[in-house]
Design a protein around this motif. Structure first.
Motif, PDB file in Angstrom:
ATOM      1  N   LEU A 277      33.313  67.076  87.851  1.00 30.44           N
ATOM      2  CA  LEU A 277      34.011  68.174  88.522  1.00 30.44           C
ATOM      3  C   LEU A 277      34.336  69.203  87.448  1.00 30.44           C
ATOM      4  N   THR A 278      34.491  70.468  87.884  1.00 29.75           N
ATOM      5  CA  THR A 278      34.878  71.478  86.903  1.00 29.75           C
ATOM      6  C   THR A 278      36.319  71.863  87.193  1.00 29.75           C
ATOM      7  N   LEU A 279      37.218  71.243  86.482  1.00 33.72           N
ATOM      8  CA  LEU A 279      38.646  71.507  86.734  1.00 33.72           C
ATOM      9  C   LEU A 279      39.289  72.023  85.458  1.00 33.72           C
ATOM     10  N   ASP A 280      40.166  73.012  85.673  1.00 30.69           N
ATOM     11  CA  ASP A 280      40.660  73.762  84.545  1.00 30.69           C
ATOM     12  C   ASP A 280      42.086  73.337  84.157  1.00 30.69           C
ATOM     13  N   PHE A 281      42.246  72.069  83.746  1.00 32.06           N
ATOM     14  CA  PHE A 281      43.540  71.658  83.214  1.00 32.06           C
ATOM     15  C   PHE A 281      43.327  70.428  82.340  1.00 32.06           C
ATOM     16  N   ASP A 282      44.263  70.212  81.441  1.00 28.06           N
ATOM     17  CA  ASP A 282      44.131  69.054  80.563  1.00 28.06           C
ATOM     18  C   ASP A 282      44.901  67.899  81.191  1.00 28.06           C
ATOM     19  N   PHE A 283      44.129  66.951  81.694  1.00 28.08           N
ATOM     20  CA  PHE A 283      44.729  65.861  82.447  1.00 28.08           C
ATOM     21  C   PHE A 283      45.740  65.070  81.616  1.00 28.08           C
ATOM     22  N   LYS A 284      45.493  65.012  80.302  1.00 25.33           N
ATOM     23  CA  LYS A 284      46.366  64.179  79.469  1.00 25.33           C
ATOM     24  C   LYS A 284      47.807  64.670  79.493  1.00 25.33           C
ATOM     25  N   GLU A 285      47.974  65.942  79.845  1.00 26.56           N
ATOM     26  CA  GLU A 285      49.342  66.502  79.883  1.00 26.56           C
ATOM     27  C   GLU A 285      50.058  66.224  81.211  1.00 26.56           C
ATOM     28  N   ILE A 286      49.336  65.686  82.185  1.00 28.08           N
ATOM     29  CA  ILE A 286      49.912  65.571  83.536  1.00 28.08           C
ATOM     30  C   ILE A 286      50.706  64.273  83.704  1.00 28.08           C
ATOM     31  N   GLU A 287      51.957  64.408  84.168  1.00 32.86           N
ATOM     32  CA  GLU A 287      52.784  63.218  84.368  1.00 32.86           C
ATOM     33  C   GLU A 287      53.032  62.913  85.839  1.00 32.86           C
ATOM     34  N   LYS A 288      52.849  63.914  86.687  1.00 30.29           N
ATOM     35  CA  LYS A 288      52.954  63.626  88.125  1.00 30.29           C
ATOM     36  C   LYS A 288      52.090  64.597  88.910  1.00 30.29           C
TER      37      LYS A 288
END
Ligand code: M6R
Length: 599
Positions: A277-288
């Motif tokens: 997928l082409t998604l524009d965010f850094d998943f490692k930063e996501i907590e919820k």
């Protein structure tokens, strides 16, 4: 919600406007009207009811002009009658407007205009805009509109014409409008479906923008007058996709299109045992993660929560978009907010995304309509590629949303360097075939529908991943057949709804052969003991099921995560056939509109 079309060119405007309205009728069908300028005079023709009724008016064939605007209404302010139908004009009958949205300071503006002697004849909030523009008019419609809109609070997709100006002015805030660029002619509409027959070249207006269209030119400015240079987009959908293709209703066509729509969402995204997928965010930063949506899309979000929490182990909240921003949600830059919407225009979902952005959350969209407002608000997303969904009751968009959420979960798993279960990927690949098998049993489902068509109430029960399936099955039935239906978690039934069960109450159980099977069987026993009439959606017949259920619908067994998709298909068909036996207007159910662009 309300359809708008406007035309300026060399051709007769009326047939173009009427055809456009017919395409847009799924947005609202309480009343309809057109206005065409002939020899510097506005001719307005309106009618309560559907476009077919407007079309029958003999006076319609007597107006020849090549500038016009038209509207099909889904009533918000004022009952659906002829006076409240659009277009509305100012008292001098020089300015006509069609409006989609809600004017929030309507009472204040109305009072102000009445005090100045303006005669307001309808109960709508929209009419005041025509008077307000007239108040500021001194020979330039665009300028007068900008001045008037300065005083207007609320949402609008507004198209305006003046009897003495060969142009159309369109302004947007909150309610979608798209400009169609033709050769020697220009169009404006509330969505691209009305433009496809005429042009593939479109410009999406953003909030606080105003466009002025003449046959050979267009200009786009901000509402405070700054010129803007905007991209021209190309519509990819084709006109054939907008036809019923031999099916009795769009809804039935769209149910049968699901093998194809599932192939389309998977294409290029599942490859070499991985998900791209082409998604524009850094998943490692996501907590919820927060999933926001309305109606059927909200049901897909409930299934998505199971997927993400099970596969990625990140907490997921699911919110009705309409509730989300009023509860001051706890969000920050470590939150990801996912907007799920077929149309990409649902006002509540759009507002939820704007709220998320204000709170610095990352945003993505799971949307079907390319170029729609939500897609332009989020930083990236997953298009469903399901093709146009015309039936008001969502079917193929729902199953594609569920697949999109599974793809998102698998993608996040990959980002976490976790392996992706081959069984799920194989399951995804064989999903179109599984759906084809369910569609093959449509005649049997029709027979069950015929037997139960006169029942007044239904209960739909499921557990775990298939509780949302039950909710969606119940929503489909009530939307198109007007039969009261409730979805419930199967085990929750005994905490209240069980009181409703008697020999006149059909209970539809979604009962796949998974960990919940035995428990659901006990719930079935509880219903049977109270003489409830059981319809069971199952994977394979066994003696116990045959003993308990009056009606059985067998669907192929899939990997557990995919079962809500396969199980939803018979429930869509069941609702469709019941509504058809009852003679309901399936593609345009009463009181509903395809996209709800007011909050
Ligand atoms: O276009 P959206 O997916 O945002 O629309 C959300 C709901 O309005 C929509 O799903 C509605 O509930 C349908 N009528 C369901 O069939």
């Amino acid at each position: 919600m309300c359809g708008i079309i406007g035309y300026v060119g060399e051709k007769e405007a009326v047939p173009i406007l009427i055809k456009g309205l017919e395409t847009l009728e799924y947005r609202g069908y309480d009343s309809a009207g057109v206005c065409v300028s002939v020899s510097e005079e506005l001719n307005v023709i309106k009618k309560k009811g559907k476009i077919a009724e407007l079309k029958q008016l003999p006076e319609l064939s007597q107006i020849n002009g090549n500038v016009g605007i038209a509207h099909t209404r889904w009533a918000t302010h004022g009952e659906p009658n002829e006076i409240n139908a659009h277009p509305h004009t100012d008292s001098k009958k020089e300015i006509a407007i069609v409006h989609n949205g809600i004017i929030e300071n309507y009472y204040t503006l109305k009072k102000l205009l009445e005090d100045e002697g303006y005669n307001i004849v309808s109960e709508t909030d929209s009419e005041i805009i025509a008077h307000l523009i007239s108040k500021f008019y001194s020979g330039n419609l665009e300028e007068a509109t900008m001045k008037a809109l300065h005083f207007v609070e609320g949402a609008f997709g507004l198209v305006i014409m003046h009897s003495r100006e060969r142009k159309i002015v369109a302004a947007r805030k909150g309610s979608p409008l798209v400009i169609g660029i033709g050769n020697g002619e220009m169009f404006v509409a509330s969505d691209i479906t009305a433009l496809m027959e005429h042009t593939k070249r479109v410009i999406y207006l953003n909030d606080d923008e105003i466009a002025t269209l003449t046959p050979n030119n267009y200009s786009i400015k901000t509402l405070d007058g700054k010129e803007i240079d905007k991209n021209i987009d190309e519509i990819k959908w084709t006109v054939d996709q907008m036809e019923k293709g031999g099916f009795k209703h769009f809804m039935l066509k769209e149910i049968f299109e699901q093998p194809e729509s599932i192939r389309n969402i998977l294409r290029g995204r599942v490859k070499d045992n991985s998900v791209n997928l082409t998604l524009d965010f850094d998943f490692k930063e996501i907590e919820k993660i927060v999933l926001v949506a309305c109606g059927t899309s909200w049901h897909s979000a409930l299934i998505g929560k199971h997927f993400i929490e099970k596969l990625v182990r990140i907490p997921v909240e699911v919110d009705y978009a309409s509730e989300f921003r009023y509860r001051d949600p706890l969000l920050d830059e470590k939150s990801l907010v996912v907007a799920i919407s077929q149309s990409g225009e649902t006002a509540d979902t759009l507002a939820a995304i704007k709220e998320a952005k204000k709170k610095k959350a990352k945003t993505i969209g799971i949307v079907n309509v390319v170029g729609s407002s939500i897609t332009r608000e989020v930083s990236s997303g997953i298009y469903l590629h399901a093709g146009p969904e015309i039936g008001v009751a969502s079917t193929k968009a729902f199953t594609s949303q569920v697949v999109a959420l599974l793809l998102l979960s698998l993608y996040l798993r990959k980002e976490k360097n976790l392996s992706i279960d081959k069984e799920i990927l194989d399951g995804l690949e064989s999903l179109p075939e599984m759906i084809e098998k369910v569609l093959d049993s449509s005649e049997e489902i029709k027979k069950i529908a015929e037997k139960l068509k006169d029942k007044k109430n239904f209960l739909y029960l499921g557990r775990g991943l298939n509780f949302p399936t039950a909710l969606e099955g119940a929503l489909k039935l009530k939307e198109i057949s007007y039969i009261h239906a409730e979805g419930y978690p199967a085990a929750e039934m005994k905490h209240g709804p069980i009181a409703l069960i008697d020999d006149d109450m059909p209970v539809v159980f979604v009962c796949p052969k998974d960990d919940t099977y035995k428990k659901i069987m006990s719930n079935m026993e509880e219903v049977k003991a109270r003489k409830g009439n059981i319809v069971a959606v199952i994977n394979e017949k066994d003696d116990k099921i045959s003993e308990l259920a009056e009606h059985v619908i067998e669907v192929p067994k899939t990997s557990e995560l995919l079962s809500p998709i396969v199980n939803s298909i018979p429930l869509q068909l069941f609702a469709y056939y019941i509504a058809d036996f009852k003679g309901c207007d399936i593609d345009k159910p009463r009181n509903l509109a395809k996209s709800v662009t007011v909050e």
